[in-house]
Scaffold this motif. Structure first.
Motif, mmCIF file in Angstrom:
data_model
loop_
_atom_site.group_PDB
_atom_site.id
_atom_site.type_symbol
_atom_site.label_atom_id
_atom_site.label_comp_id
_atom_site.label_asym_id
_atom_site.label_seq_id
_atom_site.Cartn_x
_atom_site.Cartn_y
_atom_site.Cartn_z
ATOM 1 N N SER A 81 0.858 -1.188 0.000
ATOM 2 C CA SER A 81 0.000 0.000 0.000
ATOM 3 C C SER A 81 0.893 1.236 0.000
ATOM 4 O O SER A 81 1.839 1.339 0.788
ATOM 5 N N LYS A 82 0.618 2.171 -0.882
ATOM 6 C CA LYS A 82 1.495 3.330 -1.044
ATOM 7 C C LYS A 82 1.473 4.238 0.172
ATOM 8 O O LYS A 82 2.523 4.684 0.656
ATOM 9 N N GLY A 120 -6.384 0.508 -12.990
ATOM 10 C CA GLY A 120 -7.295 0.111 -11.937
ATOM 11 C C GLY A 120 -7.043 -1.317 -11.497
ATOM 12 O O GLY A 120 -6.442 -2.109 -12.233
ATOM 13 N N CYS A 121 -7.463 -1.665 -10.294
ATOM 14 C CA CYS A 121 -7.276 -3.029 -9.790
ATOM 15 C C CYS A 121 -8.382 -3.345 -8.797
ATOM 16 O O CYS A 121 -9.144 -2.473 -8.378
ATOM 17 N N ALA A 122 -8.456 -4.607 -8.440
ATOM 18 C CA ALA A 122 -9.393 -5.063 -7.411
ATOM 19 C C ALA A 122 -8.688 -6.108 -6.571
ATOM 20 O O ALA A 122 -7.716 -6.739 -7.024
ATOM 21 N N GLY A 139 -10.142 3.900 -4.248
ATOM 22 C CA GLY A 139 -9.362 5.111 -4.474
ATOM 23 C C GLY A 139 -7.965 5.062 -3.893
ATOM 24 O O GLY A 139 -7.131 5.928 -4.210
ATOM 25 N N GLU A 140 -7.667 4.065 -3.050
ATOM 26 C CA GLU A 140 -6.318 3.922 -2.508
ATOM 27 C C GLU A 140 -5.366 3.420 -3.603
ATOM 28 O O GLU A 140 -5.797 2.901 -4.640
ATOM 29 N N ALA A 153 -12.274 -1.724 -6.625
ATOM 30 C CA ALA A 153 -13.310 -2.584 -6.039
ATOM 31 C C ALA A 153 -12.674 -3.574 -5.080
ATOM 32 O O ALA A 153 -11.492 -3.927 -5.217
ATOM 33 N N VAL A 154 -13.461 -4.018 -4.094
ATOM 34 C CA VAL A 154 -13.086 -5.102 -3.185
ATOM 35 C C VAL A 154 -14.046 -6.260 -3.475
ATOM 36 O O VAL A 154 -15.259 -6.119 -3.315
ATOM 37 N N LEU A 155 -13.497 -7.377 -3.916
ATOM 38 C CA LEU A 155 -14.305 -8.502 -4.374
ATOM 39 C C LEU A 155 -14.339 -9.620 -3.346
ATOM 40 O O LEU A 155 -13.442 -9.739 -2.502
#
Length: 345
Positions: A81-82, A120-122, A139-140, A153-155
């Motif tokens: 995480s940045k 983008g990623c999930a 948005g993180e 998104a969180v899947l």
């Protein structure tokens, strides 16, 4: 007081039975939510997104085009995480196409908006909590191999899974083919890769067994009392063998119960066309068929476990566990009931 104490086990079993049964139905719904696709898995062949686009254009010219996507998986890769600087390892799922054909069907369109976004990623909830301590992280920024990706998104994906759209030169080794309903899945897959000149897959897996398996295990607790009823009917039939009319009525009742179970479980009796020789003089047909079966089984066992496999495996284990617990609960209730009947008799 003693009567109340003897009633406690039966009451507990009655309370636990719907809980176990609901757990089985929930696990079954998770398994049924898996994509109804055929996976063509390769170990020594891959395709890049540019070639996939040409394949899609070629497939669109077919009379009944089959939608498909492609993906590959990188196991246990470091992500970070940045903003917080936290690190963990996760399986990276790189895909091109519709993620719902790969990971999980029936999810809202907005959950897959990131698939059209190269940055983008999930990810799954477990990874989200490991990196940010929360699952509200849209948005993180996620760091992977020096590149920044925005969490879209969180899947409900397998633990430690990050989903990224494939880049232009990303090699994808698994094709997810959405086949037509009512037709042989494997035959459609064979026609697909032969039509486009693709190599024979090292393993070919389908999801057609999900629905019958779900129905069987969800109905398993009911099968015990139904089995006891059938056993009683068979005893009555044996005693009524000298009275043809009553024997016929009991036989019809037995047949109706079997037909009802078959309809509820979705079992269809058919003979696979692949097991019918094209020529009766082909004496090597069965040996080739067995050899092909064992080769396919060996390839499937040696194929690396991917995120869709883990999702289906987890749901299957929960389905079997809850179903067996509900069946054992039902069996215990039947034993208690029989004891009560004998005591009253």
């Amino acid at each position: 007081m003693s009567a109340l104490r003897r009633a406690v086990p039966a009451v507990l079993l009655l309370l636990l039975l719907p809980l176990f049964w609901i757990g089985a139905f929930r696990a079954g719904s998770e398994l049924q939510a898996m994509p109804a696709c055929v996976f063509l898995r390769y170990q020594s062949w891959s395709v890049v997104p540019e070639e996939l686009q040409r394949l899609r254009e070629s497939e669109a010219e077919n009379e009944q085009p089959l939608p498909f996507s492609a993906f590959s998986q990188l196991s246990a890769r470091p992500v970070q995480s940045k903003n917080y600087g936290r690190k963990t390892q996760a399986d990276i799922l790189l895909f091109d196409g519709d993620l719902r054909q790969i990971l999980q069907a029936g999810l809202p369109e907005e959950d897959f908006a990131f698939s059209q976004d190269d940055k983008g990623c999930a990810l799954d909830r477990d990874t989200a909590f490991a990196l940010w301590g929360s699952d509200r992280i849209e948005g993180e920024t996620l760091l992977f191999e020096g590149e920044e990706y925005i969490v879209r998104a969180v899947l409900d994906a397998p633990k430690r899974t990050v989903v990224l759209p494939a880049l232009q030169q990303t090699a994808l080794s698994v094709l997810a083919l959405e086949t037509l309903d009512g037709q042989d899945e494997r035959l459609q897959a064979e026609q697909f890769y032969q039509r486009h000149g693709l190599p024979v897959p090292d393993a070919l897996t389908t999801s057609s067994w999900y629905l019958p398996l779900c129905r069987f295990f969800c109905l398993l607790p009911v099968l015990l009392p139904v089995g006891a009823l059938l056993a009683a009917i068979l005893r009555e039939l044996w005693e009524m063998r000298k009275t043809p009319v009553l024997c016929l009525l009991w036989s019809l009742l037995t047949a109706a119960i079997f037909c009802g179970l078959a309809v509820l479980s979705g079992v269809h009796f058919s003979f696979p066309q692949s097991m019918v020789p094209t020529r009766w003089s082909d004496f090597e047909f069965w040996s080739r068929l067995l050899r092909s079966f064992f080769e396919s089984l060996r390839s499937a066992l040696l194929t690396p476990v991917l995120a869709p496999d883990r999702t289906a495996g987890t749901a299957l284990i929960k389905l079997i566990l809850y179903s067996l617990l509900a069946a054992a609960d039902m069996a215990a209730l039947m034993v208690i009931y029989r004891k009560k009947v004998k005591q009253r008799g």
